[in-house]
Enzyme design. Structure first.
Site, PDB file in Angstrom:
ATOM      1  N   HIS A 103       0.819  -1.211   0.000  1.00 20.54           N
ATOM      2  CA  HIS A 103       0.000   0.000   0.000  1.00 20.54           C
ATOM      3  C   HIS A 103       0.849   1.255   0.000  1.00 20.54           C
ATOM      4  O   HIS A 103       0.395   2.310  -0.408  1.00 20.54           O
ATOM      5  CB  HIS A 103      -1.018  -0.040   1.134  1.00 20.54           C
ATOM      6  CG  HIS A 103      -2.137  -0.968   0.800  1.00 20.54           C
ATOM      7  ND1 HIS A 103      -2.129  -2.283   1.158  1.00 20.54           N
ATOM      8  CD2 HIS A 103      -3.239  -0.779   0.026  1.00 20.54           C
ATOM      9  CE1 HIS A 103      -3.207  -2.865   0.657  1.00 20.54           C
ATOM     10  NE2 HIS A 103      -3.890  -1.973  -0.031  1.00 20.54           N
ATOM     11  N   ARG A 121     -10.113   4.863  -0.048  1.00 17.85           N
ATOM     12  CA  ARG A 121      -9.634   3.951   0.992  1.00 17.85           C
ATOM     13  C   ARG A 121      -9.696   4.686   2.326  1.00 17.85           C
ATOM     14  O   ARG A 121      -8.729   5.325   2.748  1.00 17.85           O
ATOM     15  CB  ARG A 121      -8.194   3.512   0.691  1.00 17.85           C
ATOM     16  CG  ARG A 121      -8.057   2.522  -0.460  1.00 17.85           C
ATOM     17  CD  ARG A 121      -6.613   2.106  -0.627  1.00 17.85           C
ATOM     18  NE  ARG A 121      -6.439   0.892  -1.393  1.00 17.85           N
ATOM     19  CZ  ARG A 121      -6.140   0.863  -2.698  1.00 17.85           C
ATOM     20  NH1 ARG A 121      -5.987   1.981  -3.376  1.00 17.85           N
ATOM     21  NH2 ARG A 121      -5.984  -0.294  -3.320  1.00 17.85           N
ATOM     22  N   ARG A 133     -15.027   3.191   0.762  1.00 18.06           N
ATOM     23  CA  ARG A 133     -14.944   1.857   1.342  1.00 18.06           C
ATOM     24  C   ARG A 133     -14.855   2.004   2.855  1.00 18.06           C
ATOM     25  O   ARG A 133     -14.087   2.831   3.351  1.00 18.06           O
ATOM     26  CB  ARG A 133     -13.707   1.142   0.809  1.00 18.06           C
ATOM     27  CG  ARG A 133     -13.494  -0.200   1.490  1.00 18.06           C
ATOM     28  CD  ARG A 133     -12.378  -0.948   0.867  1.00 18.06           C
ATOM     29  NE  ARG A 133     -11.084  -0.386   1.189  1.00 18.06           N
ATOM     30  CZ  ARG A 133      -9.950  -0.839   0.664  1.00 18.06           C
ATOM     31  NH1 ARG A 133      -9.972  -1.825  -0.191  1.00 18.06           N
ATOM     32  NH2 ARG A 133      -8.802  -0.306   1.002  1.00 18.06           N
ATOM     33  N   GLU A 166     -13.163  -9.630  -3.152  1.00 21.83           N
ATOM     34  CA  GLU A 166     -11.707  -9.743  -3.049  1.00 21.83           C
ATOM     35  C   GLU A 166     -11.288 -11.029  -2.355  1.00 21.83           C
ATOM     36  O   GLU A 166     -10.119 -11.196  -2.024  1.00 21.83           O
ATOM     37  CB  GLU A 166     -11.100  -8.500  -2.397  1.00 21.83           C
ATOM     38  CG  GLU A 166     -11.686  -8.116  -1.066  1.00 21.83           C
ATOM     39  CD  GLU A 166     -11.050  -6.855  -0.500  1.00 21.83           C
ATOM     40  OE1 GLU A 166     -10.003  -6.418  -0.983  1.00 21.83           O
ATOM     41  OE2 GLU A 166     -11.607  -6.328   0.480  1.00 21.83           O
ATOM     42  N   ASN A 217      -6.268  -7.003  -5.955  1.00 22.49           N
ATOM     43  CA  ASN A 217      -5.000  -7.189  -5.215  1.00 22.49           C
ATOM     44  C   ASN A 217      -5.157  -8.350  -4.248  1.00 22.49           C
ATOM     45  O   ASN A 217      -4.351  -9.280  -4.218  1.00 22.49           O
ATOM     46  CB  ASN A 217      -4.628  -5.925  -4.429  1.00 22.49           C
ATOM     47  CG  ASN A 217      -4.615  -4.687  -5.286  1.00 22.49           C
ATOM     48  OD1 ASN A 217      -4.501  -4.781  -6.485  1.00 22.49           O
ATOM     49  ND2 ASN A 217      -4.736  -3.521  -4.680  1.00 22.49           N
ATOM     50  N   ASP A 218      -6.217  -8.274  -3.454  1.00 21.91           N
ATOM     51  CA  ASP A 218      -6.444  -9.362  -2.500  1.00 21.91           C
ATOM     52  C   ASP A 218      -6.952 -10.616  -3.198  1.00 21.91           C
ATOM     53  O   ASP A 218      -6.547 -11.728  -2.869  1.00 21.91           O
ATOM     54  CB  ASP A 218      -7.423  -8.914  -1.408  1.00 21.91           C
ATOM     55  CG  ASP A 218      -6.711  -8.128  -0.324  1.00 21.91           C
ATOM     56  OD1 ASP A 218      -5.613  -8.545   0.082  1.00 21.91           O
ATOM     57  OD2 ASP A 218      -7.237  -7.089   0.108  1.00 21.91           O
ATOM     58  N   CYS A 250     -11.380  -2.364  -8.817  1.00 17.08           N
ATOM     59  CA  CYS A 250     -10.669  -1.261  -8.171  1.00 17.08           C
ATOM     60  C   CYS A 250      -9.260  -1.678  -7.746  1.00 17.08           C
ATOM     61  O   CYS A 250      -8.532  -0.889  -7.171  1.00 17.08           O
ATOM     62  CB  CYS A 250     -11.468  -0.726  -6.979  1.00 17.08           C
ATOM     63  SG  CYS A 250     -11.679  -1.937  -5.684  1.00 17.08           S
TER      64      CYS A 250
HETATM   65  C1  PEP Z   1      -7.740  -4.869  -3.509  1.00 19.85           C
HETATM   66  O1  PEP Z   1      -7.576  -5.784  -2.692  1.00 19.85           O
HETATM   67  O2  PEP Z   1      -7.610  -5.020  -4.742  1.00 19.85           O
HETATM   68  C2  PEP Z   1      -8.094  -3.528  -3.039  1.00 19.85           C
HETATM   69  C3  PEP Z   1      -8.430  -2.562  -3.868  1.00 19.85           C
HETATM   70  O3  PEP Z   1      -8.017  -3.333  -1.701  1.00 19.85           O
HETATM   71  P1  PEP Z   1      -6.652  -2.948  -0.956  1.00 19.85           P
HETATM   72  O4  PEP Z   1      -6.824  -1.621  -0.368  1.00 19.85           O
HETATM   73  O5  PEP Z   1      -6.533  -4.048   0.036  1.00 19.85           O
HETATM   74  O6  PEP Z   1      -5.552  -2.958  -1.974  1.00 19.85           O
HETATM   75 MG    MG Z   2      -8.198  -5.425  -0.636  1.00 20.81          MG
END
Ligand code: PEP
Ligand code: MG
Length: 556
Positions: A187, A292, A328, A427, A450-451, A498
């Site tokens: 991140h 975020r 979120r 995710e 990502n997750d 996203c």
């Molecule tokens: C993701 O997991 O793709 C996502 C957007 O959340 P994170 O903030 O965990 O990257």
């Molecule tokens: Mg995530």
């Protein structure tokens, strides 16, 4: 001149002198003082400087974010001058300890006292005492709070930086960034990409290099120490070309995101700071697809109050002026940690107590955020997105909290919109597989690739040793996305991406063929992605791409 190869994690080149980031000191030295009067003078001078700094910050906040945002700094200013606080520190110094230790003692006492109060407003004063004390301590110990001890923009180097440190940096002072540890999927890297700061990881730069000239090339992953004239000139030329290219993309502002064969996709933005709306609008993002919100929690050392969050969400919505904003709910955990949550250390935090799980276990934290969000909903088009969902019951419970909060606000006569849309982040493989049922619960999906990628492939993206095993283009992930898109459309809801995959232009055609309705990306990716979309003819390639996905062949 020395050139070292690392890994580029945020694009672009930068040249400048090096500043080594110093992590904030958490330990305060305790010494006995013999000259009490001199120590009192030291404290008062630091206190005065802090009051001055807070006045400047209040004014800056007022100009940038309105008078509500300035209130926070005004409150800190009042606390710094508070006679009880000042008197208690002076009593400590008179008892013979140094100013730093006296402040730390008083801070601890005041925080405990406020934390035990029944009144929510007074409880939140604990954070103010901590902030003010840290500011005065930073002045006394000579540690710049921003971690950057320079008045001019620099290349910042650190062994590693966590997101909560990045969020507090003064972005106007950073030209480029180099770290020894870290990964493109962290991140910290995501934040740097959002800020458009070129960054390279995997290169050692120590405090002994401070002041040396450095070139950071986030495109090639190279770092050059003490460049010669020719290299410097080549870098500056490359930087100018990049800027010219960015300017040429500006011609696409106001154009639609439509393929040659007429398929439209929304291009929204991912941000983590209300101030990022400027970049969203400059780059003509259609809205905010992912705010975020946890970065609001990481930027301070205590839970942000309802009012503080309300001010941030209201600013987001008013600045976006009628464009959609998806916030979120808190996604703390994994690499986004905040000490004051007091969460026990976990062996496997990515699979631990994080995100919605914490919110459902701690409804006090969740409801504070939801109240702030629903209050802000009166000022624009708001969507609320729940992260780390695996089961339908979690979503139902979260929705119940929303209903409760809405009811309470209405009873209190506080305005809120009746048209807040709710969404689930897809995710986890569980959410993807259950997307047919989840689609009946909410208004939209947003895929956190990502997750989703790390959980589907059982690969930690930060683990460099996994190399070729971590493949973000893996057909399993793409098949899950197709399943999710089909289930969303069957139930009449839309689906976004996203995660970072949405910015991967090698996959844009595949994602459009799958039927993704929205890509939410870093503001700086909006226009390059728009250009890419406008070059595609998905009508011609869809059949081939979907057949390859079903056959488990890489689409060519
Ligand atoms: C993701 O997991 O793709 C996502 C957007 O959340 P994170 O903030 O965990 O990257
Ligand atoms: Mg995530």
């Amino acid at each position: 001149m020395i050139t070292i190869q690392g890994k580029g994690v945020s694009a672009g080149v930068a040249a400048g002198s090096l500043c080594f980031y110093r992590h904030a000191k958490s330990e305060v030295a305790r010494t006995a003082v013999s000259d009490v009067e001199a120590e009192l003078r030291r404290f008062r001078s630091a206190q005065e400087q802090a009051i001055g700094q807070l006045g400047v910050l209040a004014e800056k906040a007022r100009v940038q974010a309105g008078s509500e945002a300035a209130l926070l700094f005004e409150a800190h200013r009042a606390m710094a001058k508070d006679p009880d606080y000042e008197g208690a520190v002076e009593t400590g110094i008179r008892a013979g300890v140094n100013a730093e230790a006296a402040i730390a003692d008083v801070c601890g006492r005041f925080v405990r006292m406020f934390a035990e109060m029944d009144d929510a407003y007074l409880r939140s004063r604990a954070a103010d005492v901590k902030d003010v004390s840290n500011r005065i301590l930073a002045i006394l110990t000579g540690t710049a709070q921003s971690g950057i001890e320079s008045d001019v923009p620099v290349i910042l180097a650190a062994e590693e930086l966590v997101p909560s440190e990045v969020i507090q940096l003064d972005k106007s002072k950073i030209l480029g960034f180099v770290t020894e540890r870290g990964s493109g999927a962290s991140h910290t890297a995501i934040l740097l990409r959002t800020m458009g700061i070129p960054a390279v990881t995997g290169v050692y730069v120590g405090p002994e290099n401070e002041g040396h000239e450095l070139i950071v090339d986030g495109d090639t992953g190279t770092v050059v120490f003490d460049p010669d004239e020719e290299t410097r000139a080549r870098t500056l030329k490359k930087r100018d070309e990049q800027l010219a290219q960015q300017r040429s993309l500006l011609r696409l502002r106001g154009c639609d995101n439509r393929t040659k064969d007429g398929q439209s996709v929304r291009i929204y933005c991912n941000v983590g700071d209300p101030a990022d709306t400027r970049a969203v609008l400059e780059n003509d993002g259609g809205g905010i697809g992912l705010f975020r919100s946890e970065f609001l929690y990481l930027g301070c050392d205590d839970f942000p109050s309802e009012d503080k969050q309300f001010a941030a969400y209201k600013k987001l919505l008013t600045d976006m002026d009628g464009r959609e904003v998806v916030v979120r709910t808190l996604d703390i955990g994994a690499d986004k940690q905040a000490g004051y949550f007091g969460l026990p250390k976990e062996e496997n935090p990515a699979m631990g107590n994080r995100a919605l799980r914490i919110c459902l276990e701690r409804p006090d934290i969740f409801k504070t955020q939801l109240r702030a969000l629903y209050r802000a909903s009166a000022f624009g088009r708001l969507g609320i997105l729940f992260p780390m969902v695996t089961s339908v019951w979690e979503v139902r419970e979260a929705k119940k909290c929303c209903e409760q909060v809405k009811r309470e606000l209405k009873e209190e006569g506080i305005a809120c919109s009746d048209d807040v849309r709710l969404g689930v982040m897809i995710e986890t493989p569980a959410a993807a597989v259950m997307s047919d049922r989840l689609a009946k619960e909410v208004d939209f999906f947003s895929c956190g690739t990502n997750d989703l990628t790390q959980y589907t492939l059982a690969c930690d993206p930060q683990n460099a040793a996994l190399g070729r095993f971590f493949d973000p283009h893996h057909p399993s992930v793409l098949r899950l996305l197709k399943l999710v898109a089909d289930n969303a459309h069957k139930n009449g809801i839309r689906v976004a991406i996203c995660g970072e995959l949405g910015m991967d232009m090698d996959l844009t055609e595949t994602l459009l063929a799958i039927g993704i309705d929205e890509l939410s990306v870093s503001p700086r990716c909006v226009l390059p992605l728009r250009r890419k979309v406008r070059e595609l003819d998905v009508g011609r390639s869809r059949g081939r791409i979907l057949a390859a996905l079903a056959d488990d062949r890489e689409p060519d």
